[in-house]
Scaffold this motif. Structure first.
Motif, PDB file in Angstrom:
ATOM      1  N   HIS A 227       0.847  -1.196   0.000  1.00  0.00           N
ATOM      2  CA  HIS A 227       0.000   0.000   0.000  1.00  0.00           C
ATOM      3  C   HIS A 227       0.881   1.244   0.000  1.00  0.00           C
ATOM      4  CE1 HIS A 227      -2.265  -3.226   2.085  1.00  0.00           C
ATOM      5  NE2 HIS A 227      -3.294  -2.771   1.368  1.00  0.00           N
ATOM      6  N   ASP A 228       0.775   2.029  -1.036  1.00  0.00           N
ATOM      7  CA  ASP A 228       1.581   3.243  -1.175  1.00  0.00           C
ATOM      8  C   ASP A 228       0.903   4.388  -0.431  1.00  0.00           C
ATOM      9  OD1 ASP A 228       3.319   5.194  -1.847  1.00  0.00           O
ATOM     10  OD2 ASP A 228       2.995   5.093  -4.018  1.00  0.00           O
ATOM     11  N   LEU A 229       1.026   4.392   0.873  1.00  0.00           N
ATOM     12  CA  LEU A 229       0.353   5.406   1.692  1.00  0.00           C
ATOM     13  C   LEU A 229       0.885   6.800   1.411  1.00  0.00           C
ATOM     14  CD1 LEU A 229      -0.111   3.854   5.261  1.00  0.00           C
ATOM     15  CD2 LEU A 229      -1.810   4.170   3.469  1.00  0.00           C
ATOM     16  N   GLU A 230       2.167   6.890   1.113  1.00  0.00           N
ATOM     17  CA  GLU A 230       2.764   8.210   0.895  1.00  0.00           C
ATOM     18  C   GLU A 230       2.099   8.918  -0.283  1.00  0.00           C
ATOM     19  OE1 GLU A 230       7.148  10.249   0.180  1.00  0.00           O
ATOM     20  OE2 GLU A 230       6.972   8.089   0.553  1.00  0.00           O
ATOM     21  N   SER A 231       1.831   8.194  -1.369  1.00  0.00           N
ATOM     22  CA  SER A 231       1.178   8.791  -2.541  1.00  0.00           C
ATOM     23  C   SER A 231      -0.252   9.158  -2.226  1.00  0.00           C
ATOM     24  CB  SER A 231       1.222   7.818  -3.728  1.00  0.00           C
ATOM     25  OG  SER A 231       2.549   7.532  -4.086  1.00  0.00           O
ATOM     26  N   LEU A 232      -0.935   8.284  -1.493  1.00  0.00           N
ATOM     27  CA  LEU A 232      -2.326   8.575  -1.140  1.00  0.00           C
ATOM     28  C   LEU A 232      -2.429   9.823  -0.270  1.00  0.00           C
ATOM     29  CD1 LEU A 232      -3.682   4.974  -0.343  1.00  0.00           C
ATOM     30  CD2 LEU A 232      -4.127   6.344  -2.390  1.00  0.00           C
ATOM     31  N   GLU A 233      -1.483   9.957   0.659  1.00  0.00           N
ATOM     32  CA  GLU A 233      -1.521  11.117   1.556  1.00  0.00           C
ATOM     33  C   GLU A 233      -1.310  12.421   0.799  1.00  0.00           C
ATOM     34  OE1 GLU A 233       0.447  12.427   5.832  1.00  0.00           O
ATOM     35  OE2 GLU A 233       1.529  11.077   4.507  1.00  0.00           O
ATOM     36  N   LYS A 234      -0.498  12.407  -0.244  1.00  0.00           N
ATOM     37  CA  LYS A 234      -0.209  13.621  -1.018  1.00  0.00           C
ATOM     38  C   LYS A 234      -1.299  13.950  -2.027  1.00  0.00           C
ATOM     39  CE  LYS A 234       4.820  13.106  -0.669  1.00  0.00           C
ATOM     40  NZ  LYS A 234       6.093  12.861  -1.430  1.00  0.00           N
ATOM     41  N   SER A 235      -2.159  12.980  -2.290  1.00  0.00           N
ATOM     42  CA  SER A 235      -3.194  13.196  -3.314  1.00  0.00           C
ATOM     43  C   SER A 235      -4.238  14.200  -2.829  1.00  0.00           C
ATOM     44  CB  SER A 235      -3.860  11.862  -3.645  1.00  0.00           C
ATOM     45  OG  SER A 235      -4.953  12.062  -4.523  1.00  0.00           O
ATOM     46  N   SER A 236      -4.748  15.006  -3.766  1.00  0.00           N
ATOM     47  CA  SER A 236      -5.807  15.971  -3.446  1.00  0.00           C
ATOM     48  C   SER A 236      -7.200  15.392  -3.676  1.00  0.00           C
ATOM     49  CB  SER A 236      -5.631  17.241  -4.301  1.00  0.00           C
ATOM     50  OG  SER A 236      -5.651  16.914  -5.681  1.00  0.00           O
ATOM     51  N   ASP A 237      -7.256  14.163  -4.207  1.00  0.00           N
ATOM     52  CA  ASP A 237      -8.546  13.514  -4.485  1.00  0.00           C
ATOM     53  C   ASP A 237      -9.201  13.132  -3.157  1.00  0.00           C
ATOM     54  OD1 ASP A 237     -10.619  11.728  -5.079  1.00  0.00           O
ATOM     55  OD2 ASP A 237      -9.604  11.034  -6.894  1.00  0.00           O
ATOM     56  N   PRO A 238     -10.418  13.618  -2.869  1.00  0.00           N
ATOM     57  CA  PRO A 238     -11.095  13.300  -1.600  1.00  0.00           C
ATOM     58  C   PRO A 238     -11.267  11.799  -1.383  1.00  0.00           C
ATOM     59  CG  PRO A 238     -12.227  15.064  -2.734  1.00  0.00           C
ATOM     60  CD  PRO A 238     -11.214  14.545  -3.693  1.00  0.00           C
ATOM     61  N   ASN A 239     -11.555  11.073  -2.463  1.00  0.00           N
ATOM     62  CA  ASN A 239     -11.741   9.623  -2.320  1.00  0.00           C
ATOM     63  C   ASN A 239     -10.430   8.927  -1.906  1.00  0.00           C
ATOM     64  OD1 ASN A 239     -14.478   9.679  -3.032  1.00  0.00           O
ATOM     65  ND2 ASN A 239     -13.975   9.674  -5.229  1.00  0.00           N
ATOM     66  N   LEU A 240      -9.352   9.405  -2.516  1.00  0.00           N
ATOM     67  CA  LEU A 240      -8.053   8.827  -2.152  1.00  0.00           C
ATOM     68  C   LEU A 240      -7.661   9.213  -0.734  1.00  0.00           C
ATOM     69  CD1 LEU A 240      -6.015   9.298  -5.460  1.00  0.00           C
ATOM     70  CD2 LEU A 240      -7.130   7.229  -4.591  1.00  0.00           C
ATOM     71  N   GLN A 241      -8.080  10.423  -0.321  1.00  0.00           N
ATOM     72  CA  GLN A 241      -7.811  10.826   1.060  1.00  0.00           C
ATOM     73  C   GLN A 241      -8.577   9.947   2.044  1.00  0.00           C
ATOM     74  OE1 GLN A 241      -5.935  13.226   2.719  1.00  0.00           O
ATOM     75  NE2 GLN A 241      -4.786  13.388   0.787  1.00  0.00           N
ATOM     76  N   LYS A 242      -9.815   9.625   1.715  1.00  0.00           N
ATOM     77  CA  LYS A 242     -10.596   8.716   2.572  1.00  0.00           C
ATOM     78  C   LYS A 242      -9.947   7.337   2.626  1.00  0.00           C
ATOM     79  CE  LYS A 242     -15.124  10.906   1.861  1.00  0.00           C
ATOM     80  NZ  LYS A 242     -16.485  10.723   1.320  1.00  0.00           N
ATOM     81  N   MET A 243      -9.487   6.882   1.453  1.00  0.00           N
ATOM     82  CA  MET A 243      -8.810   5.577   1.418  1.00  0.00           C
ATOM     83  C   MET A 243      -7.544   5.595   2.285  1.00  0.00           C
ATOM     84  SD  MET A 243      -7.314   3.504  -1.892  1.00  0.00           S
ATOM     85  CE  MET A 243      -8.909   3.498  -2.702  1.00  0.00           C
TER      86      MET A 243
END
Length: 835
Positions: A404-420
């Protein structure tokens, strides 16, 4: 004309060196060749320091080769009995290879003696020192050399002093060959040896391993997966360079050895074809008793278990199968790294931490490097491999992060990815705050850690001091030895003070007479009463915490502290000038230290040299009380002196008084003495269980345990001998419980669930037999010598038969010396006893 017979000229050192080199089956590498040339060229000898796995045994055997070809005697010494036994077999094989009979090599360990008059003698270091102390009994004129293997044991706090004394006592014509793993102060040691003992040996150092090591920090694989990938499904009997087995898996817990082995037996570590060969080999051994039925199916899957809790015959089976390359891995404790010849391609450390839970520390560098050094076999491998595994929690975290690439998810501005990201972060594995962990940085520090230094540690053992005084009562000779020790001046001074305390203890125990006489105890004068006040009787002085004897010792050594009526010293410049003009010595605030010049052994001193298994002062003192004990009691006390392994001791606790009522020694002497001396109260001797006021919940019930008889005896001894602090007591009821099971070893370990620790029980019982032999030479106060001897013989016979039933080879080997009278002239206590 009759021609006179001529004695053949012995070959020169140069000739022998060339013969030895020509006979080698392979070309020696540089450090070996340099060490061999140095030994044959330089009469005093050599110190060879090289990494583990550099083939120092080949160098050692050259000294034995020389002795056999010249008819001189040579000693090969090691610090461990197990290693000595192994080297004995290796040297016998070498002698046969050189064309000499196997019985030209002998073995003396203190527990076993084979061909003790042979040309080459493989011995433990203590035997070498015993023979040096009895120089008139053994012919040292014909001894050419002494090899001291694993010489870094010189720095061992408990046994290193034996090496020191051997260096001091060896005749000057005896050549030295000291073999050690790499040490940090080899040059300084050589200088010290020349200065302190007049031995100008030559130093040969090597830093390169013939088989270099590659280190792997593994934080993404659990041990079972790693072991399977290391084995790679190929036969260990082949030389596939991509395979990383055979491997030694080091664990710091005997119980964990079994757990890991059980896990690994379900993995594919050997092929079906090799398993057939392994199954046929297993039929050569008897696995029907104790841990055998558990061990055999594990072995059948290519996994061995090796630690102190394994019965010796099963350890031998594991060693032989591994050497025959039929096992992929052996799960073992670090004791296997101390010189045992089980070559492996790889070693695996399952942890870097040692110690009790919550207090673990990173393993010491010297021990770690011993384990690292087991990797890489010169005859098979171009490279050895050392793996250190991360904690399984860290492995799970590492695997999860890789997935799980948490670092990329944390930097994303996509609300869905932020929830994930938030959802996954909650699911991410974490460390346990109550668990200690280790890391790659600590592993790298262990790899880079400099080698340990050779240094004198520990103090003179009591038995050794008794031997030295028996040879000469001149204390300055012992002090001279202490002053030569490899330690700084402050520690030397501390050792000298400790020697004075030991001599005072021996004096008050009646073992030696001292000259000059120790100073008498001085009582302080009571303070004068104020005018007009009645004179008061002096208040009785409380007895010191260490007992009356402890008070006498402390006060005799520091007598000036009690001179309370001494006027205060005038430290004014004028007073100092007057004293100087009058030629008076400047007074000192330091207490006068008593240092005896001579210590003449009494008849009782012979008791000190009779004991090897226990502290001799404690053993001698036990003779004053064992005459009051019944059989169950003296058996408890003797068992407690043998330092049973702590992790297994929990399973063999001494029953509480409700189940094992106190006997005559406890009720008639020990308990009353402890109460009278104020050491324990009656409530502390036999506490009752305490219930809370409501008496409703079982969890509110507090159980208080009564001290065992051995613990009470230990308290009484320490009260009388406060300066004897190196005797350890651990109360167990093991051999006694075995006897209560009809002396059936297998039934006992099965009933108590001790199969996986039966090696500890086995060794404990054999050591108790040897201890019975030591006590049989002496008679406790108030007992008939024949009756006491018969009691001991009966216990020893039952325990021997019990051990012989499960491992006859080891039993016979361990008791051989006892049956033949012993290395140091013991009587025939064991002769015919076990037939």
């Amino acid at each position: 004309m009759t021609r006179a017979a001529t004695t053949p000229t012995p070959p020169s050192g140069e000739d022998l060196c060339l013969q030895y080199l020509d006979g080698l089956p392979f070309e020696p590498y540089p450090v070996q060749e340099e060490a061999l040339l140095a030994y044959f060229e330089h009469d005093p000898g050599v110190l060879v320091c090289a990494p583990t796995g550099t083939g120092k045994t080949l160098v050692a055997e050259a000294a034995l080769y020389e002795a056999l070809h010249t008819g001189k005697t040579a000693y090969y010494t090691t610090p461990l009995i197990a290693l000595t036994e192994q080297k004995f077999q290796e040297v016998q094989d070498a002698a046969e290879r050189w064309g000499f009979p196997r019985d030209s090599v002998g073995l003396v360990t203190g527990n076993r003696s084979v061909n003790p008059e042979a040309t080459v003698l493989v011995v433990v270091a203590e035997i070498l020192v015993n023979r040096l102390l009895d120089g008139e009994k053994f012919d040292w004129d014909n001894v050419s050399a002494v090899v001291m293997d694993e010489f870094h044991s010189f720095a061992d706090p408990e046994r290193g002093i034996v090496w020191e004394l051997a260096l001091a006592l060896l005749p000057s014509h005896v050549r030295l060959m000291l073999l050690s793993a790499t040490v940090g102060n080899a040059a300084d040691f050589v200088v010290w040896l020349a200065k302190s003992h007049g031995r100008a040996i030559r130093l040969v150092q090597g830093t390169e391993r013939k088989v270099p090591l590659q280190y792997h920090w593994t934080d993404d694989e659990l041990l079972p997966d790693l072991a399977e990938s290391m084995a790679d499904g190929d036969d260990p009997g082949t030389d596939n360079p991509n395979r990383r087995t055979p491997a030694l898996i080091f664990v710091f817990s005997r119980d964990e050895c079994w757990q890991i082995a059980e896990t690994l037996k379900g993995r594919h570590l050997i092929s079906a074809e090799l398993r057939k060969e392994l199954a046929a080999a297993l039929e050569e051994y008897d696995f029907t008793t104790g841990a055998g039925p558990k061990l055999k199916p594990i072995l059948l899957r290519g996994v061995g278990v090796h630690h102190a809790g394994v019965l010796p015959k099963y350890k031998r089976a594991v060693e032989e199968l591994f050497q025959r390359r039929l096992l992929s891995v052996v799960v073992c404790t670090e004791t296997l790294a101390a010189g045992m010849n089980l070559p492996a391609r790889s070693v695996v450390l399952t942890t870097l931490l040692k110690g009790p839970p919550g207090k673990k520390k990173v393993a010491d560098a010297s021990g770690a490097h011993q384990m690292f050094g087991r990797a890489g076999r010169p005859q098979y491998d171009d490279q050895g491999h050392v793996y250190a595994l991360a904690h399984e929690d860290d492995v799970k975290i590492s695997r999860w992060d890789a997935k799980h690439d948490l670092e990329s998810l944390e930097k994303s501005s996509d609300p869905n990815l932020q929830k994930m990201f938030k959802r996954l972060k909650k699911k991410r594995p974490s460390r346990n705050p109550r668990t200690q962990y280790w890391n790659d940085d600590q592993f790298q520090k262990l790899i880079a850690a400099p080698p340990g230094k050779l240094a004198s540690k520990g103090r003179l053992p009591w038995r050794l001091l008794a031997y030295l005084l028996k040879k000469s009562p001149e204390v300055d000779k012992v002090r001279a030895f202490v002053r030569t020790r490899l330690m700084d001046e402050g520690r030397v001074e501390g050792q000298l003070k400790e020697l004075d305390r030991m001599l005072m203890t021996l004096h008050h125990g009646g073992f030696v007479d001292l000259e000059p006489e120790p100073p008498a105890r001085k009582e302080p004068k009571p303070a004068a009463a104020e005018p007009g006040e009645p004179e008061l009787e002096p208040e009785p002085k409380p007895e010191p915490a260490g007992g009356m004897l402890g008070g006498l010792l402390s006060e005799a050594i520091a007598e000036a502290q009690h001179e309370t009526d001494k006027p205060a010293k005038d430290d004014s410049p004028l007073a100092k000038a007057r004293r100087k003009e009058a030629g008076e010595e400047e007074p000192s605030d330091e207490p006068v230290r008593y240092s005896p010049k001579r210590a003449m052994p009494t008849e009782r001193a012979d008791q000190l040299t009779a004991f090897r298994t226990v502290n001799p002062v404690f053993g001698s003192w036990l003779l004053t009380i064992l005459g009051k004990a019944d059989r169950e009691e003296w058996l408890q006390i003797l068992e407690a002196t043998l330092e049973f392994p702590g992790s297994t001791a929990r399973s063999v606790r001494v029953p509480q008084p409700d189940f094992m009522p106190p006997g005559s020694l406890a009720t008639g002497y020990v308990d009353p003495e402890l109460i009278e001396r104020g050491v324990l109260s009656p409530e502390e001797l036999y506490p009752s269980s305490i219930e809370d006021d409501d008496n409703r919940l079982a969890n509110d019930w507090e159980r208080k345990y009564a001290p065992t008889l051995a613990e009470k005896v230990d308290l009484l001894f320490r009260h009388e001998y406060p300066h004897v602090d190196d005797q350890r007591i651990r109360s167990v009821w093991c051999a006694g419980d075995l006897l209560n099971h009809g002396a059936n070893f297998d039934d006992y370990v099965t009933a108590r669930g001790l199969q996986k620790q039966e090696g500890c029980v086995f060794r404990h019982c054999l050591r108790l037999v040897l201890l019975c032999g030591e006590f049989a030479r002496l008679t406790p106060d108030g007992l008939d010598a024949a009756e006491w001897r018969d009691e001991l013989k009966d216990v020893a016979k039952q325990l021997t038969l019990a051990c012989r039933a499960v491992d006859p080879q080891t039993t016979e080997a361990e008791l051989e010396t006892l049956k033949s009278g012993g290395e140091d002239g013991a009587d025939d206590f064991g002769l015919g006893l076990f037939e």
